[in-house]
Design an enzyme around this catalytic site. Structure first.
Site, PDB file in Angstrom:
ATOM      1  CG  ASP A  76      -0.269   0.117   2.429  1.00  0.00           C
ATOM      2  OD1 ASP A  76       0.636  -0.566   2.661  1.00  0.00           O
ATOM      3  OD2 ASP A  76      -0.615   0.646   3.515  1.00  0.00           O
ATOM      4  CD  GLU A 140       4.195   1.115   6.907  1.00  0.00           C
ATOM      5  OE1 GLU A 140       4.979   1.434   7.944  1.00  0.00           O
ATOM      6  OE2 GLU A 140       3.846   1.773   6.061  1.00  0.00           O
ATOM      7  CG  HIS A 363       5.056   9.504   2.549  1.00  0.00           C
ATOM      8  ND1 HIS A 363       4.459   9.287   3.631  1.00  0.00           N
ATOM      9  CD2 HIS A 363       5.406   7.875   2.203  1.00  0.00           C
ATOM     10  CE1 HIS A 363       4.396   8.210   4.261  1.00  0.00           C
ATOM     11  NE2 HIS A 363       4.873   7.374   3.217  1.00  0.00           N
TER      12      HIS A 363
END
EC number: 3.5.1.18
Length: 390
Positions: A76, A140, A363
């Site tokens: 994920d 996660e 990210h």
């Protein structure tokens, strides 16, 4: 035709699955296809819980006896944000000027692709005298409720036991192999609600402003450091994350104030002793203020699964460190810095270390990984697998 020994092909296939938590989006199906070609037995349990999304996970195993190495990770990824901000679409896995772009390139589909390719290279040359398993979750980056913690319990009930675990999170900083994680600080959060009595600012005697008491409580929490750190851990730190009255009017004394905080703590503390310390500091302020009268505070602890831990298995750390040195020429730094990971669950079952790609762009918009970094990590994983089973 996809080549299992080529980590770039595997990584591109995984990135092209838009598996934003909690959606599987084909990522685990792609993994299952890779692993079955290598001779793994694959299962994909789905876990559920109240007020959470159902999450699909994957557990693959190979071998019947001998030392058991687990590789753990997650497919994920976090949302990509505004697509127009990306140089290339986040789920197209474009290669340009020596870099592969895409959400999950480093966190952490890259680590998974490198491990599978490394294992495929090993199996081309020799048989493994032991067992290998992959424990991969799709939860996660989210709540982590229906992921690794439940997958471990599920596998244990099936009789699975592990000698050691490698988590492929992006631990490297500047170059592949400069840092491995041998532990993590614990994490715990709390909410302080200071109750007052609402009123007009022109008549403070008729109200009880919660903000002065909130300020004193904050000072009690932050004025004195929790500790100075230890041999293996940096100092514990308490950080305020929210101070909120919910009051937009400038002429109204608020009825209450909410203060939220998080603590990252080292091995000088347990969760229980740290909670006692915080409660002691707050209670001293309340006693000086006015016990049982407005304003007063209430403290709520948010349940946390992030206990502090330190891996002390010298053999596991040495095997990984030597594998890194054999490829890069340098030994890694052993670190416990950074945030939490699913290693916090795995440490209850076997010794665990974390090692993966450089994580500077995780990210972020234009998350990417250098092609040579992918090859370097694959080579290190290959050496590690060989040496682990010697």
């Amino acid at each position: 035709m996809l080549v299992l020994t080529d980590p770039l092909q595997l990584l591109q296939a995984l990135i092209r699955c838009p598996s934003v938590t909690p959606h599987e989006a084909g990522a685990l199906s792609a993994l299952e296809q890779f692993l079955k070609k290598m001779g793994f037995h694959v299962e994909r349990p789905i876990f559920t819980d109240k007020n959470t999304d159902n999450v699909e996970n994957l557990y693959a195993k190979m071998g019947n006896e001998g030392p058991h190495l687990m590789f753990a990770g997650h497919t994920d990824v976090v949302p990509p944000g505004a697509l127009e901000d990306w140089t290339y679409p986040p789920f197209e896995a474009v290669i340009d000027q020596g870099k592969l772009y895409g959400r999950g390139a480093v966190d952490m589909k890259g680590g998974i692709a490198c491990f599978i390719a490394a294992l495929a290279r090993v199996l081309e040359k020799r048989s493994i005298k032991g067992r290998v398993s992959l424990l991969i979750t799709g939860d996660e980056e989210g709540t982590a409720i229906n992921g690794t913690v439940k997958l471990l319990k599920w596998a244990e009930k099936k009789g699975e036991k592990w000698t050691a675990a490698l988590v492929g999170e992006p631990t490297s900083v500047k170059t592949v192999g400069d840092i491995i994680k041998i532990g993590r600080r614990g994490s715990i959060s709390g909410i302080i609600t200071v109750k007052g009595r609402q009123g007009h600012v022109a008549f403070p005697e008729r109200a009880a402003n919660p903000l002065p008491l909130a300020s004193k409580l904050i000072q009690a929490l932050t004025q004195i450091a929790l500790d100075q750190g230890t041999e293996n851990f940096q100092p514990s730190n308490l950080e305020l994350t929210t101070i909120d009255t919910g009051n937009l009017a400038v002429n109204v004394i608020p009825a209450q104030t909410t203060v939220r905080f998080n603590i990252r703590y080292n091995d000088l503390w347990t969760k229980e002793t740290l909670m006692e310390e915080i409660e002691k500091r707050l209670s001293l302020v309340q006693e000086k203020n006015n016990s049982g009268q407005y304003p007063f505070y209430q403290l709520e602890w948010i349940p946390s699964l992030g206990d502090v831990f330190l891996t002390k298995n010298d053999k596991l750390i040495q095997v990984l460190s030597n594998a890194i040195k054999s490829v890069t020429g340098s030994l890694p730094e052993c670190s416990t810095s950074g945030g939490t990971s699913d290693a916090r669950f795995i440490k209850d079952y076997c010794p665990v270390v974390e090692f993966g790609l450089p994580g500077q762009t995780m990210h972020m918009v234009d998350e990417c990984v250098a092609l040579d970094a992918v090859e370097t990590l694959t080579a290190i994983y290959e050496r590690f697998i060989i040496d682990f089973f010697v």
